[in-house]
Design a protein around this motif. Structure first.
Motif, PDB file in Angstrom:
ATOM      1  N   UNK A  32      -4.681  -3.931   5.768  1.00 33.66           N
ATOM      2  CA  UNK A  32      -3.398  -4.249   5.642  1.00 33.66           C
ATOM      3  C   UNK A  32      -2.726  -3.974   4.155  1.00 33.66           C
ATOM      4  N   UNK A  33      -3.703  -3.486   3.317  1.00 30.57           N
ATOM      5  CA  UNK A  33      -3.138  -3.194   1.875  1.00 30.57           C
ATOM      6  C   UNK A  33      -2.637  -1.725   1.978  1.00 30.57           C
ATOM      7  N   UNK A  34      -3.174  -0.866   3.081  1.00 30.96           N
ATOM      8  CA  UNK A  34      -2.462   0.226   3.121  1.00 30.96           C
ATOM      9  C   UNK A  34      -0.988   0.385   3.544  1.00 30.96           C
ATOM     10  N   UNK A  35      -0.768  -0.695   4.391  1.00 31.42           N
ATOM     11  CA  UNK A  35       0.703  -1.059   4.680  1.00 31.42           C
ATOM     12  C   UNK A  35       1.550  -1.334   3.591  1.00 31.42           C
ATOM     13  N   UNK A  36       0.849  -2.159   2.822  1.00 29.35           N
ATOM     14  CA  UNK A  36       1.781  -2.769   1.639  1.00 29.35           C
ATOM     15  C   UNK A  36       2.063  -1.442   0.744  1.00 29.35           C
ATOM     16  N   UNK A  37       0.942  -0.728   0.516  1.00 29.99           N
ATOM     17  CA  UNK A  37       1.063   0.760  -0.139  1.00 29.99           C
ATOM     18  C   UNK A  37       2.578   1.434   0.452  1.00 29.99           C
ATOM     19  N   UNK A  38       2.436   1.387   1.619  1.00 27.63           N
ATOM     20  CA  UNK A  38       3.899   2.215   2.210  1.00 27.63           C
ATOM     21  C   UNK A  38       5.058   1.435   1.975  1.00 27.63           C
ATOM     22  N   UNK A  39       5.048   0.223   1.889  1.00 24.28           N
ATOM     23  CA  UNK A  39       6.438  -0.564   1.703  1.00 24.28           C
ATOM     24  C   UNK A  39       6.610  -0.261   0.261  1.00 24.28           C
ATOM     25  N   UNK A  40       5.822  -0.178  -0.473  1.00 21.20           N
ATOM     26  CA  UNK A  40       6.156   0.410  -1.859  1.00 21.20           C
ATOM     27  C   UNK A  40       6.746   1.766  -2.048  1.00 21.20           C
ATOM     28  N   UNK A  41       6.382   2.586  -1.351  1.00 21.44           N
ATOM     29  CA  UNK A  41       6.765   4.127  -1.081  1.00 21.44           C
ATOM     30  C   UNK A  41       7.919   3.945  -0.776  1.00 21.44           C
TER      31      UNK A  41
END
Length: 428
Positions: free
Chosen positions: A107-116
């Motif tokens: 899920x951390x990869x999806x949090x990364x996308x939100x930050x992008x």
């Protein structure tokens, strides 16, 4: 080029970018041990200092807590960040692990996308294990929440989401040995551009010879482990009590500055005239040393010990490799007993693994050396920090590439290059 590093670890990616001439702004890392090493060297270091925002404490924080606790402040970063880098934790989809699609670390990869979506940097770099592009089996996906995207690789999922936001995505595998790192470390790299620039990964590979020549490294052959760590040998050296660990009873070899340096070692020494830290020697038992001798006699240097040899020696450990003196190392992992020295009956010191990862000698690792048991789930000691890091030499090559490719986008150009659906805007 101003960058932010997310899932920054101890700072391998950041160090390479800083050496290329980029400027660090924010680094997000939730593990206190890894963050302390990063802070000590790069955020408040003697050689490099991040241009840290006043509103963000200089302390370990997760991406999730960063998003939840500083949402309004993060929005102010838009337009000021040229590059976002990061390697989301890979354990959930590493081919070396159990590849569990329900692993919360995915899920951390999806949090990364939100930050992008909030910051909308001009360039994005994501580095991960080669298994990042391997598909999860549908059988393992049964019962998972939101398992629809686990039927393809996580790299496919992330790349597709970045394309929806408006990025041109270039991706594929590279071997760090091709960029001067004395290690066959194959990684999956995603490089994205908001300006519409295509094929950045291919350009990175095309420019490898130019980068190696810039660094004074050999082009026609890889750098060997001997070139990287020969000056750290212990045979014939005086042993003294280790000076950078709180644990008593460990020793280190007195370091002698070599009179002649290989081109690689010259980069590692980089104007540093003292003894590097993290040289604590392992405290092997006599029967362990004897076993190492048997392993060396049964092994093919550079190759993981065969199942036949492991059975013959009564070894339960699946991965153990004796280094080849005149060749690159296999992939440095977080487990120090995966690799045996090519010429001495011992595992490598933390500094030797750092050299093989291309960390220069002035870079000081902090905290305990190793951990075990249940603590391994929470702690990030030196060997783990090093094994998880992006080799700074590879990161420096990426930094040089993006500095050349950098395009200044004003608001008007940003609107022109947005490639999402015509009737939609990014979700900020």
């Amino acid at each position: 080029m101003r960058f932010m590093d997310v899932f920054a670890g101890c700072g391998g990616l950041s160090l390479g970018l800083l050496k290329a001439g980029c400027e660090g702004v924010v680094a997000i890392e939730k593990n206190p041990m890894a963050f302390e090493t990063l802070k000590h060297n790069l955020i408040d270091g003697a050689r490099y200092q991040f241009q840290w925002p006043s509103w963000l404490p200089k302390q370990a924080i997760s991406c999730e807590d960063f998003l939840e606790g500083f949402g309004e402040k993060i929005r102010l970063l838009r337009g000021t960040i040229d590059l976002m880098v990061g390697g989301p934790p890979c354990q959930g989809f590493s081919t070396a692990g159990r590849r569990d699609p329900a692993d919360p670390r995915n899920k951390m990869a999806e949090q990364y996308l939100e930050l992008v979506k909030i910051v909308l940097p001009k360039f994005i770099v994501i580095e991960n294990v080669s298994g990042f592009n391997s598909k999860f089996s549908e059988a393992k996906c049964s019962g998972c929440d939101e398992d629809h995207h686990f039927k393809k690789s996580y790299a496919d999922f992330i790349s597709g989401e970045l394309s929806k936001i408006g990025y041109s995505v270039s991706r594929g595998k590279v071997n760090c040995a091709d960029f001067g790192v004395p290690q066959n470390r194959r990684r999956y790299i995603i490089i994205c551009s908001l300006s519409g620039t295509e094929g950045l990964l291919e350009t990175l590979v095309d420019k490898r010879q130019e980068f190696l020549q810039l660094k004074g490294l050999p082009v026609a052959r890889p750098v060997s482990v001997y070139e990287a760590i020969a000056d750290l040998q212990t045979r014939g050296r005086e042993l003294v009590e280790n000076s950078d660990s709180n644990v008593k009873g460990f020793f280190e070899a007195v370091y002698k500055v070599p009179q002649i340096s290989s081109p690689y070692l010259a980069i590692m020494r980089e104007g540093f005239y003292g003894a590097p830290n993290s040289r604590r020697l392992p405290r092997h038992k006599l029967d362990t040393i004897a076993q190492f001798g048997r392993i060396q006699s049964e092994s093919q240097p550079g190759r993981s010990l065969s199942k036949e040899a492991r059975d013959k020696l009564g070894l339960k450990k699946h991965a153990i490799t004796v280094l080849t003196k005149n060749a690159p190392s296999p992939t440095i992992t977080t487990l120090p007993d995966d690799i045996i020295h090519y010429d001495e009956l011992r595992i490598l010191t933390a500094r030797e693994t750092a050299r093989i990862q291309s960390f220069p000698d002035w870079f000081e690792f902090t905290g305990k050396y190793t951990t075990g048991g249940k603590s391994r789930r929470f702690e990030c000691p030196r060997y783990t920090q090093i094994g998880n890091a992006v080799p700074p030499l590879l990161a420096e090559a990426i930094g040089h590439l993006l500095l050349e490719q950098a395009v200044c986008l004003d608001d008007g150009e940003l609107n022109k290059t947005y490639k999402g659906p015509a009737n939609a805007t990014p979700e900020f």
